[in-house]
Design a protein around this motif. Sequence first.
Motif, mmCIF file in Angstrom:
data_model
loop_
_atom_site.group_PDB
_atom_site.id
_atom_site.type_symbol
_atom_site.label_atom_id
_atom_site.label_comp_id
_atom_site.label_asym_id
_atom_site.label_seq_id
_atom_site.Cartn_x
_atom_site.Cartn_y
_atom_site.Cartn_z
ATOM 1 N N LYS A 286 25.024 29.309 44.799
ATOM 2 C CA LYS A 286 23.823 30.074 45.107
ATOM 3 C C LYS A 286 23.690 31.186 44.077
ATOM 4 N N GLN A 429 33.180 39.017 48.922
ATOM 5 C CA GLN A 429 32.473 37.822 48.454
ATOM 6 C C GLN A 429 31.493 38.198 47.345
ATOM 7 N N GLU A 431 28.526 37.803 47.500
ATOM 8 C CA GLU A 431 27.394 38.383 48.209
ATOM 9 C C GLU A 431 27.601 39.853 48.561
ATOM 10 N N ARG A 529 37.075 29.225 56.103
ATOM 11 C CA ARG A 529 35.618 29.064 56.125
ATOM 12 C C ARG A 529 35.161 28.505 57.471
HETATM 13 MG MG MG Z 1 30.883 31.860 49.741
#
Ligand code: MG
Length: 658
Positions: A286, A429, A431, A529
């Motif tokens: 992403k 992360q 993000e 995860r």
């Molecule tokens: Mg990730």
Amino acid sequence: MADAARLGAIDTVMHEDRLFPPSAEFSAKARIPSLADYEALWNEVAADPVAFWEKVGREELHWFEPFTETLRWDEPQSQPQVAEWFVGGKTNASYNCLDKHIAEGNGDRIALLWEGEPGDTRRISYVQLHKHVCKFANALKSLGIQKGDRVSIYMPMVPELVIAMLGCARIGAVHSVIFGGFSAEAIADRNNDAGAVAIITADAAWRRGKVLPLKQTVDEALKKSPTVKHCIVLDRVNEAVHWTPGRDYWWRELTRNASDDCPAEPMDSEAPLFILYTSGSTGKPKGILHTTAGYTLWSKKTFEWVFDHREGDVYWCTADCGWITGHSYVTYGPLAAGATCVLYEGAPDYPDKDRFWEIIDKYNVTLFYTAPTAIRAFIKWGDDYVDKHDLSSLRVLGSVGEGINPEAWMWYHRKIGGERCPIVDTWWQTETGGIMMSPLPGAIATKPGSCTKPLPGVIPKIIDEVGDECGPDQGGMLTIAHPWPGMLRGIWNDPERYQEVYWSKVPGKYLAGDNARCDKDGYYWIMGRIDDVLNVSGHRLSTIEIESALVSHPAVAEAAAVGRPHELKGEAVAVFVTLKNAPPSDELRDELKKHVRKEIGALAQPDDIRFTNTLPKTRSGKIMRRLLRDIAAGKEAVGDTSTLEDYSVLASLRQDEE
Ligand code: MG
Ligand code: ATP
């Protein structure tokens, strides 16, 4: 346990009671010297984040124009949800990393201590780095590159990589660093997704004494990158390259006559600073977007808190700038904090397996930050490589990228840290922009395998499948309840995916995509995860706990646990194991099963144990469990493999199966 299962929480099977408080001597000198100080600070920020960040934002960043609103966040209706920080202000990340230190009289301090793989070295002060960045920024301008333009960077770990990033930031161009090991295909995808107008590369890179032809790969990529008009080439290795006149420029020639005066462009706080594609551990990468003010502040502040950075420290983060760790903790965080940073170009095992220890010894590194994948490799290579060098300069050790198995943690603590250095296991992360949970080394006693506590400004909540908050030791989805300055501002070109991935499952909270539990002492344990949870006879199990149990066996170097479909149990536990030195055998397989049963219980005992020479990993060194899941189920590995480090691993794993 039954209760936890009913609530949709994840079972905890691992128990770790070892506790390592910082030494009194360390704490006495630390920025945050005690648990009480940490708690007071955390509570202060949690009670009024806006007031705290308003004060810190004003004090710690340089502003061309002050901001008028600290946080704009219309929770939770706006679609997609994007927080804005320091609205109305104008600043510049490159200014904060360079000019600010010069203005404060610290320009002669060394910014970069660079070590090339072949052994060439450079020492670059803040004043010198500033000059290089200004020249390069003017070179970008001379090609017509402007504020808001996207620029790809595909380079080895040389000072010019940092110069290129800061040069872009200086004029407000948005960089997109692409790890120097990626294929032409991966580069073209990223160029096209970002709409890059230029790419910065080198003729070639050194890797274990061999030459990697970067420019050639870029030439290939540019055949499929219609938006890219310019290619700037650093002469690193002296390789012959193909040349496209009018498109290609030598770095050297472009900067030779460029002025070293290039005032930093005042940028809106929320102006994009960079796009960075995620590691791709769980799917297609992403393009994560970070903006100027909040990101710069978060990377600086977290760097200072977590590493307890002081004048005189020599800091070394081994990450490549192709990953978020190389953005926040090679470039922006440490340079904004005025740190002296080691930058190393090459592999940890070249020319020999002691290269890292040699570098620590040579530069008297005090703060060292690396990844579990490296630590597991060091353990496998053996202690002799470590013993050859004096590591007594070290004072803090960091880990990032994956969970660190407690036995690997213990080795790091004993062998590298001499039982003296706090280990900061940092969870975060791409993000999040910077570290979210980590011990503060002078304040928080560590537990092997736990990232301990949230940093000030981070409010984690663990949520079960039903949407309720989990109790102590119940595993669930890790979310963050309040915006923080360093958080992502979106996925480039894909607002729907942004909304879907981070904000749709738990309304109003940022969904990290990892599972975690919080123990009775308020310590957090990342459990892997969300997509990787195993479901065995109605019990939900975490990958890392099973893997850590395996790694605690002396024969095992690395382990990856996945679920495979099972008629009766729903899923059976399948593990892939690499061994240190022992040869694979049926006896060892039985022994490992028993070992897991003894360590964490019958439920977690693997049904299948497969020995393998290597595990499939991303190029940043993370185990790609989703591919192993397919292999364990006897399927072709499907899904995105563009970030896989070594394609032959999949073929050999399938062969092992036959
Ligand atoms: Mg990730
Ligand atoms: P993708 O999102 O594309 O699947 P990725 O998640 O591997 O890739 P990154 O942003 O580089 O990409 O990695 C962040 C992830 O790495 C975290 O979500 C977590 O799973 C893992 N991680 C990082 N640090 C730690 C840590 N200290 N302990 C446990 N896990 C960690």
